[in-house]
Each structure stands twice: as C-alpha cells, then as structure tokens.
Scaffold this motif. Structure first.
Motif, PDB file in Angstrom:
ATOM      1  N   ASP A 257      -9.998  21.503   0.601  1.00 40.52           N
ATOM      2  CA  ASP A 257      -8.855  20.690   0.166  1.00 40.52           C
ATOM      3  C   ASP A 257      -9.086  19.219   0.497  1.00 40.52           C
ATOM      4  OD1 ASP A 257      -7.475  22.912  -0.751  1.00 40.52           O
ATOM      5  OD2 ASP A 257      -6.488  23.252   1.179  1.00 40.52           O
ATOM      6  N   VAL A 258      -9.701  18.948   1.655  1.00 39.40           N
ATOM      7  CA  VAL A 258      -9.993  17.568   2.052  1.00 39.40           C
ATOM      8  C   VAL A 258     -10.938  16.926   1.047  1.00 39.40           C
ATOM      9  CG1 VAL A 258     -11.008  16.092   3.827  1.00 39.40           C
ATOM     10  CG2 VAL A 258      -9.627  18.081   4.494  1.00 39.40           C
ATOM     11  N   TYR A 259     -11.991  17.634   0.668  1.00 38.57           N
ATOM     12  CA  TYR A 259     -13.007  17.027  -0.184  1.00 38.57           C
ATOM     13  C   TYR A 259     -12.553  16.920  -1.636  1.00 38.57           C
ATOM     14  CZ  TYR A 259     -15.467  17.726   4.099  1.00 38.57           C
ATOM     15  OH  TYR A 259     -15.807  17.689   5.434  1.00 38.57           O
ATOM     16  N   ARG A 260     -11.677  17.813  -2.078  1.00 40.80           N
ATOM     17  CA  ARG A 260     -11.094  17.622  -3.409  1.00 40.80           C
ATOM     18  C   ARG A 260     -10.245  16.359  -3.439  1.00 40.80           C
ATOM     19  NH1 ARG A 260     -11.354  23.423  -3.717  1.00 40.80           N
ATOM     20  NH2 ARG A 260      -9.531  23.660  -2.376  1.00 40.80           N
ATOM     21  N   ASP A 261      -9.532  16.118  -2.336  1.00 42.60           N
ATOM     22  CA  ASP A 261      -8.730  14.897  -2.221  1.00 42.60           C
ATOM     23  C   ASP A 261      -9.632  13.665  -2.240  1.00 42.60           C
ATOM     24  OD1 ASP A 261      -6.447  13.293  -1.768  1.00 42.60           O
ATOM     25  OD2 ASP A 261      -6.736  13.406   0.400  1.00 42.60           O
ATOM     26  N   TRP A 262     -10.704  13.698  -1.486  1.00 36.45           N
ATOM     27  CA  TRP A 262     -11.635  12.567  -1.444  1.00 36.45           C
ATOM     28  C   TRP A 262     -12.297  12.342  -2.803  1.00 36.45           C
ATOM     29  CZ3 TRP A 262     -14.827  12.809   3.749  1.00 36.45           C
ATOM     30  CH2 TRP A 262     -13.934  12.679   4.828  1.00 36.45           C
ATOM     31  N   ARG A 263     -12.636  13.408  -3.484  1.00 34.42           N
ATOM     32  CA  ARG A 263     -13.292  13.279  -4.782  1.00 34.42           C
ATOM     33  C   ARG A 263     -12.393  12.527  -5.761  1.00 34.42           C
ATOM     34  NH1 ARG A 263     -17.631  15.776  -7.433  1.00 34.42           N
ATOM     35  NH2 ARG A 263     -17.785  14.823  -9.494  1.00 34.42           N
ATOM     36  N   ARG A 264     -11.100  12.788  -5.676  1.00 31.24           N
ATOM     37  CA  ARG A 264     -10.181  12.055  -6.541  1.00 31.24           C
ATOM     38  C   ARG A 264     -10.212  10.555  -6.235  1.00 31.24           C
ATOM     39  NH1 ARG A 264      -7.153  16.965  -5.925  1.00 31.24           N
ATOM     40  NH2 ARG A 264      -6.123  16.197  -4.031  1.00 31.24           N
ATOM     41  N   VAL A 265     -10.345  10.212  -4.955  1.00 29.13           N
ATOM     42  CA  VAL A 265     -10.449   8.796  -4.588  1.00 29.13           C
ATOM     43  C   VAL A 265     -11.717   8.188  -5.181  1.00 29.13           C
ATOM     44  CG1 VAL A 265     -10.727   7.177  -2.674  1.00 29.13           C
ATOM     45  CG2 VAL A 265      -9.090   9.064  -2.477  1.00 29.13           C
ATOM     46  N   LEU A 266     -12.859   8.856  -5.002  1.00 25.87           N
ATOM     47  CA  LEU A 266     -14.114   8.303  -5.511  1.00 25.87           C
ATOM     48  C   LEU A 266     -14.119   8.188  -7.024  1.00 25.87           C
ATOM     49  CD1 LEU A 266     -15.088   8.829  -2.570  1.00 25.87           C
ATOM     50  CD2 LEU A 266     -17.304   9.399  -3.542  1.00 25.87           C
ATOM     51  N   ASP A 267     -13.461   9.128  -7.691  1.00 30.41           N
ATOM     52  CA  ASP A 267     -13.454   9.108  -9.149  1.00 30.41           C
ATOM     53  C   ASP A 267     -12.623   7.952  -9.709  1.00 30.41           C
ATOM     54  OD1 ASP A 267     -15.150  11.251  -9.266  1.00 30.41           O
ATOM     55  OD2 ASP A 267     -13.601  12.732  -9.745  1.00 30.41           O
ATOM     56  N   GLU A 268     -11.851   7.294  -8.849  1.00 30.89           N
ATOM     57  CA  GLU A 268     -11.118   6.100  -9.288  1.00 30.89           C
ATOM     58  C   GLU A 268     -12.042   4.900  -9.470  1.00 30.89           C
ATOM     59  OE1 GLU A 268      -8.281   5.327  -6.268  1.00 30.89           O
ATOM     60  OE2 GLU A 268      -7.205   7.240  -6.498  1.00 30.89           O
ATOM     61  N   TYR A 269     -13.260   4.977  -8.918  1.00 34.64           N
ATOM     62  CA  TYR A 269     -14.180   3.842  -8.905  1.00 34.64           C
ATOM     63  C   TYR A 269     -15.286   4.041  -9.921  1.00 34.64           C
ATOM     64  CZ  TYR A 269     -11.982   2.190  -4.615  1.00 34.64           C
ATOM     65  OH  TYR A 269     -11.080   1.703  -3.695  1.00 34.64           O
ATOM     66  N   PRO A 270     -15.785   2.943 -10.511  1.00 36.08           N
ATOM     67  CA  PRO A 270     -16.880   3.061 -11.479  1.00 36.08           C
ATOM     68  C   PRO A 270     -18.224   3.255 -10.778  1.00 36.08           C
ATOM     69  CG  PRO A 270     -16.335   0.746 -11.137  1.00 36.08           C
ATOM     70  CD  PRO A 270     -15.325   1.546 -10.347  1.00 36.08           C
ATOM     71  N   GLY A 271     -19.215   3.662 -11.566  1.00 35.95           N
ATOM     72  CA  GLY A 271     -20.581   3.680 -11.058  1.00 35.95           C
ATOM     73  C   GLY A 271     -21.015   4.937 -10.364  1.00 35.95           C
ATOM     74  N   GLU A 272     -20.269   6.010 -10.508  1.00 35.73           N
ATOM     75  CA  GLU A 272     -20.653   7.301  -9.936  1.00 35.73           C
ATOM     76  C   GLU A 272     -20.914   7.225  -8.431  1.00 35.73           C
ATOM     77  OE1 GLU A 272     -22.399  10.410 -12.743  1.00 35.73           O
ATOM     78  OE2 GLU A 272     -23.715   8.675 -12.967  1.00 35.73           O
ATOM     79  N   PRO A 293     -17.595  21.403  -8.915  1.00 31.50           N
ATOM     80  CA  PRO A 293     -17.433  20.189  -9.729  1.00 31.50           C
ATOM     81  C   PRO A 293     -16.361  19.214  -9.263  1.00 31.50           C
ATOM     82  CG  PRO A 293     -17.736  22.101 -11.143  1.00 31.50           C
ATOM     83  CD  PRO A 293     -17.614  22.629  -9.739  1.00 31.50           C
ATOM     84  N   ASP A 294     -15.345  19.689  -8.541  1.00 32.05           N
ATOM     85  CA  ASP A 294     -14.278  18.784  -8.116  1.00 32.05           C
ATOM     86  C   ASP A 294     -14.360  18.450  -6.630  1.00 32.05           C
ATOM     87  OD1 ASP A 294     -13.639  21.325  -7.240  1.00 32.05           O
ATOM     88  OD2 ASP A 294     -11.488  21.134  -7.660  1.00 32.05           O
ATOM     89  N   GLU A 295     -15.514  18.732  -5.999  1.00 24.69           N
ATOM     90  CA  GLU A 295     -15.668  18.418  -4.577  1.00 24.69           C
ATOM     91  C   GLU A 295     -16.828  17.442  -4.384  1.00 24.69           C
ATOM     92  OE1 GLU A 295     -15.128  21.535  -1.688  1.00 24.69           O
ATOM     93  OE2 GLU A 295     -14.192  22.843  -3.177  1.00 24.69           O
ATOM     94  N   MET A 296     -17.760  17.775  -3.527  1.00 21.74           N
ATOM     95  CA  MET A 296     -18.857  16.861  -3.238  1.00 21.74           C
ATOM     96  C   MET A 296     -19.934  16.941  -4.321  1.00 21.74           C
ATOM     97  SD  MET A 296     -19.327  16.832   0.836  1.00 21.74           S
ATOM     98  CE  MET A 296     -18.006  16.250   1.909  1.00 21.74           C
ATOM     99  N   HIS A 297     -20.814  15.952  -4.282  1.00 18.73           N
ATOM    100  CA  HIS A 297     -21.908  15.896  -5.252  1.00 18.73           C
ATOM    101  C   HIS A 297     -23.169  16.566  -4.715  1.00 18.73           C
ATOM    102  CE1 HIS A 297     -19.138  12.603  -6.184  1.00 18.73           C
ATOM    103  NE2 HIS A 297     -19.568  12.653  -7.426  1.00 18.73           N
ATOM    104  N   GLN A 298     -23.410  16.418  -3.420  1.00 19.24           N
ATOM    105  CA  GLN A 298     -24.623  16.958  -2.802  1.00 19.24           C
ATOM    106  C   GLN A 298     -24.273  17.589  -1.448  1.00 19.24           C
ATOM    107  OE1 GLN A 298     -27.140  13.510  -2.289  1.00 19.24           O
ATOM    108  NE2 GLN A 298     -28.073  13.716  -4.292  1.00 19.24           N
ATOM    109  N   ALA A 299     -25.127  18.519  -1.037  1.00 18.23           N
ATOM    110  CA  ALA A 299     -25.038  19.088   0.312  1.00 18.23           C
ATOM    111  C   ALA A 299     -26.460  19.348   0.790  1.00 18.23           C
ATOM    112  CB  ALA A 299     -24.233  20.385   0.330  1.00 18.23           C
ATOM    113  N   PHE A 300     -26.786  18.862   1.971  1.00 18.42           N
ATOM    114  CA  PHE A 300     -28.135  19.050   2.513  1.00 18.42           C
ATOM    115  C   PHE A 300     -28.457  20.539   2.634  1.00 18.42           C
ATOM    116  CE2 PHE A 300     -27.155  14.925   4.817  1.00 18.42           C
ATOM    117  CZ  PHE A 300     -27.874  14.146   3.933  1.00 18.42           C
TER     118      PHE A 300
END
Length: 553
Positions: A257-272, A293-300
C-alpha cells in the motif's frame, strides 16, 4: 587489443560527446552505477568523499558506459551507520557539502546524459531526528511517540540485524524498536503523519530533479500487528529451511500500500522517475510483488547475488527470477556487489558452497584473490548478458576485492561493535577507491587521509594502471558495456541452449553466451565468432574453466 576484448567492434571506446538520456522505459535495461559517497572521491582532503568529488569524477562514468548513478545517503546524520541514520531528509550533511552541491551534481549529470537516483531511508530515522527527540521529551502515550514503535514493556525476543536486542529502554521505562542500530529507531508506518512526511520528502527531491529513489529496507516498513516472537535467524533473506515462513518484521503485505501511494506521486512527474526496492525477500514470487505495474519499477535480485558459483545454481536462480518477474511484466534487476556485502571478487574466491561471510578479518580464512577475480570477471560478463537492468558497485570495474586484512581498530561498522567483533561487518567493501597509483590516498583525495585504510595492493588496481591496458578489468567492463548496448542485451530475451556438464549456455538475441563452471575446457558452437571473453580462450578456441564468452553465431 587482443581478440578476447572485442576487436570486431570499430566504435571508439572513449565517449567523445554527451548523450541525451533515453525516455522510454529507460529503467528496464539500464546499467546503474552505485556511488558510496564517503568512498568515491574526496575534494577537500579531509579523508571523506563528498559531492563535489563525485561531480569532478562523473566523466569516469560516461567513459565506462553506464546510464545512471545511484547515490547512497548524503543527508545530515550523526553517522552511527554511515549515513543510513538520517536526521534531516531535506538537506546535505556538511561532510558531503551543501544542498547547492547536490544541485550542481544533478545538473552536471544531466549535461552528460546520466540519470541520478538517490537513497531513501524510510524504515527508521536517526535517534537525533527532531521527531525522535520530541518523542523522548513528550513521554509515554504522547502523539509524538506514536510516530515510532514504542511499547511499555519489551514485547518480544526480536534481535537486531546488526546483533544484540532489537529493543532499547528509555529512561521513563518504555522500549523502542530498532531493527538495526539503537541510533536508528523504527518508524510506525501505520501512522498517517509518517506517510504524509515521506510523500513530502519524495516531492522535495523530485522537484530538485532526481530521477528516482533506491528504497532502503523496503521490505521492513510494516510489522506484523501482534509483534510475535521470532525463533529463526534474523537474516532477512530466508533460507530453504524457512521456505514459506514469513518473519513478522519483514515482507508484510501492508508495505505494498505504501509503494502504490508513492508510485502515484512519482507518476505526477515527467521523465519516468523510478522506485527501486532493496528487499531481501524470498522466494522470487514474493519479490516480484514489489514490481507490479502500480508499485516499484525495480527490485534488487539478492537471490541471484547469493547463488552458488555452479551451473545448476545459476541456471535455477536466473530461470526462476525471469519467470517470476515475467508474470508481472517487470524486468529483473541483477546485482553482484554493493556496500552491504562482500565484494564478488572476494566472495567468489571462497570455496564453493561457503555461506557468505558478514565481513572477513585478518584472522579469518582468506579468499583466493586470483581465483576470486577470475570468477568475478566471468560472473560479471554472465550478468551483463542477461535481459533486464544491472547494477554495478563503485570499484568493481577495477576488480577491487574487499579489504580482508583491515585492522580491527579501524573498523566503524556498528555490526562489528554490536556483535563484539564476531562479525567483522561491511567496512571491507567500503574502502575509498583508488584512482592514481602513485598519488596520495591513491588519488582518492588531495591528502593521505582516508576514513578507512586502503590496502597496499590497491596501488596496482588503480584506474591509471588499467585505463588503456588490454585485458585489464576496467577495459573488460568498458568493452562489455559497449557490446551490451550495441546488441541490445538488456532489452533482449533469453533462451537456454544445450551444453556439456558444468557449462551454462544461453542465447540472447544475436549473442551466444557460455560460462564454463566445469573442470575441463568447453567448446564453442561451430562457426561461433568470439566477441568478448572474461579471460583468453585456449589455443584451440575452447573456453577454460571459470570463463564467460560472448560470441556471434
């Protein structure tokens, strides 16, 4: 230049012009270089690396051929855990420079076509953070204490990842949780103020132009509600005996739930802009949940980092990782070294099957440095041939080993202190890197001072001893990164091919990749044209033991 360092490619190795950053899912196949600011480059001679030092060395990364930089923490901190104890998330610690220096670094990187990812430490703050100071002053039951995990009595038997109890008592009798050092109190992520604060921190750095965040202890933010006892090892990455048993302090479903929330913040900004999870999670299917798809982009991929140096183990972890991430449409993010683990040039010099040590000291069994570097070069070529993104740790392009004979009195890792020296800790992989063989501090800075001692052997591994030298580890990395980009390996797809026992063979696009883990030389397919090899091939064209080769077939 010998045949095994890609003579067939006629593009110049040295970059002579700036590049514009890619914008279409750039993170799916990016090569990202981790900088540990304390140990990269010192501009003022105090023995500690800093942001101006990094800015002055950015051309090294352009020449190497990486796409982006990840910076470990540079925020204000008492440095109880080398900056992973943050007291202010919106500034720069004076030992690293000023906020203006961060802006200059971001601008300089952008001019060179390099993206910049910064570390975010959300599981805990420093005990010197204003919130924790207010919590101590306000007392039991206060709103200020509700931002952290305080309890009137010690509620369980949890141990710190750094050794010793995970609970510390304050003068009024209450106990607070710290999964790491006592100077790193865990935040209460069920508290709305905590969530709002970090949304604001994200926006602060996004507004300054960062391209994303590597999220420290991404699997630890939410704790099991009953804080149940835990009777297994505290290591976050569960082993086979613990398969299916989820520790109450790690990988709780609520983190998503935390990372879905953060993803929405990042998606407000341009440039991926991107989020990268440091999540020591097993099995691969659990890790893949972080990159839906609606959370983080990468995970080590730490299971890959931990995998044994055998064909069977490598086949299993690569196959499982690609399959798990494929179910959520995410790339796999490969990594072999970072600031928390034994460098792979040392780790692979230990007997196969050895559990990864948490540091090596002078009195411990020592890795075989020649074998370790040979295997490290082969492992790196195998990793860079895999589809997905790859992370490099500063200095691995020089073949740096850990400083495994560091005097105990020089060690600063809280892990060493909290385990009373039983675990040597992570200082060995954090030593300031060598740039010039005959300069003070091997070119790390203008003085002889270094915050951790450098081993004498590093004089021979300095950048100036390897640049332009055929067969050097540095030139191997440069050639491999150029070929990786030219052949689109990061964005390619993998198919396994048949090989002799002890051999791992795969096809990625138009490149055939073979790693020989066996005891006898292995043949390449008929007509295969070698592009690059981690060591010279045998006179008859076969691949020796502990060697990886890329070939056009």
């Amino acid at each position: 230049m010998p045949e095994w360092i890609a003579p067939h490619e006629d593009a110049p190795l040295r970059s002579t012009s700036t590049r514009g950053p890619r914008t279409n899912d750039w993170w799916r196949d990016a090569v990202i270089y981790q900088i540990y600011p304390r140990s990269f480059a010192d501009s003022n001679g105090d023995g500690i690396g800093d942001l101006p030092g990094i800015t002055a060395r950015l051309d090294h990364l352009v020449d190497l051929g990486v796409d982006a930089v990840w910076l470990s923490p540079f925020y204000p901190s008492p440095q109880a855990d080398a900056g992973y104890d943050v007291s202010n998330y919106r500034d720069v610690d004076p030992i690293f420079g000023r906020l203006d220096d961060a802006d200059k670094l971001l601008a300089a990187a952008r001019e060179r076509g390099l993206r910049v990812i910064v570390d975010l430490v959300p599981n805990h703050t420093s005990s010197e953070h204003p919130w924790f100071k207010a919590a101590l002053a306000a007392g039991p039951g206060s709103p200020e204490r509700a931002r952290y995990v305080f309890r009137p009595h010690k509620p369980n038997n949890w141990q710190s990842t750094f050794g010793g109890p995970a609970w510390t008592q304050v003068p009024d009798g209450e106990w607070y949780l710290h999964l790491f050092d006592a100077g790193q109190p865990d935040l209460n992520w069920d508290h709305p103020e905590v969530r709002a604060e970090f949304r604001d921190v994200l926006r602060f750095w996004l507004d300054r132009g960062v391209d994303g965040f590597r999220v420290d202890v991404a699997h630890g933010l939410i704790k099991q509600a009953d804080l149940a006892d835990w009777h297994y090892p505290v290591e976050p990455l569960s082993g086979p005996a613990m398969e299916g048993i989820r520790p109450p302090m790690w990988d709780q479903d609520g983190v998503h739930d935390v990372y879905r929330d953060w993803r929405r913040v990042l998606d407000e900004y341009p440039g991926e802009r991107i989020l990268v999870a440091e999540a020591w999670v097993s099995p691969s299917e659990r890790l893949a949940a972080y990159v839906r798809p609606d959370e983080m982009h990468q995970a080590f991929n730490f299971e890959y980092l931990e995998a044994a140096w055998t064909a069977a183990a490598q086949f299993e972890v690569i196959s499982r990782s690609l399959e798990a991430n494929g179910t959520v449409g995410a790339p796999t993010t490969w990594v072999l070294s970072n600031h928390d683990v034994l460098r792979h040039a040392s780790r692979l010099g230990l007997p196969i099957g050895t559990m990864r040590p948490r540091g090596i000291g002078a009195g411990d069994p020592q890795p075989d440095p020649v074998l370790g570097l040979r295997r490290a070069r082969a492992a790196t070529l195998l990793m860079l041939a895999l589809p997905g993104s790859a992370y490099l740790y500063q200095g691995e392009e020089l073949g740096l080993p850990d400083h495994t004979t560091m005097p105990d009195e020089a060690r600063q890792d809280p892990m060493f202190r909290r385990t009373h020296g039983e675990q040597k800790g992570r200082d060995g992989c954090r030593v300031p890197i060598p740039w010039e063989s005959h300069a003070p501090s091997y070119g790390f800075g203008p003085s002889e001072r270094t915050w951790l001692p450098q081993p004498p052997v590093w004089a021979d591994l300095a950048l100036d001893k390897q640049r332009g030298v055929p067969g050097s580890t540095y030139e191997l990395y440069r050639a491999a990164l150029r070929l990786r980009a030219q052949h689109g390996l990061g964005g390619g797809s993998l198919s396994w091919t048949e090989g002799p026992d002890g051999v791992l063979a795969l096809q990625n696009g138009d490149v055939y990749v073979l790693t020989n883990f066996g005891g006898t030389p292995a043949p390449l397919p008929t007509g295969a044209r070698p592009l690059i090899s981690s060591e010279p091939l045998a006179a008859d064209g076969t691949v020796p033991t502990d060697v990886t080769v890329w070939a056009a077939v």
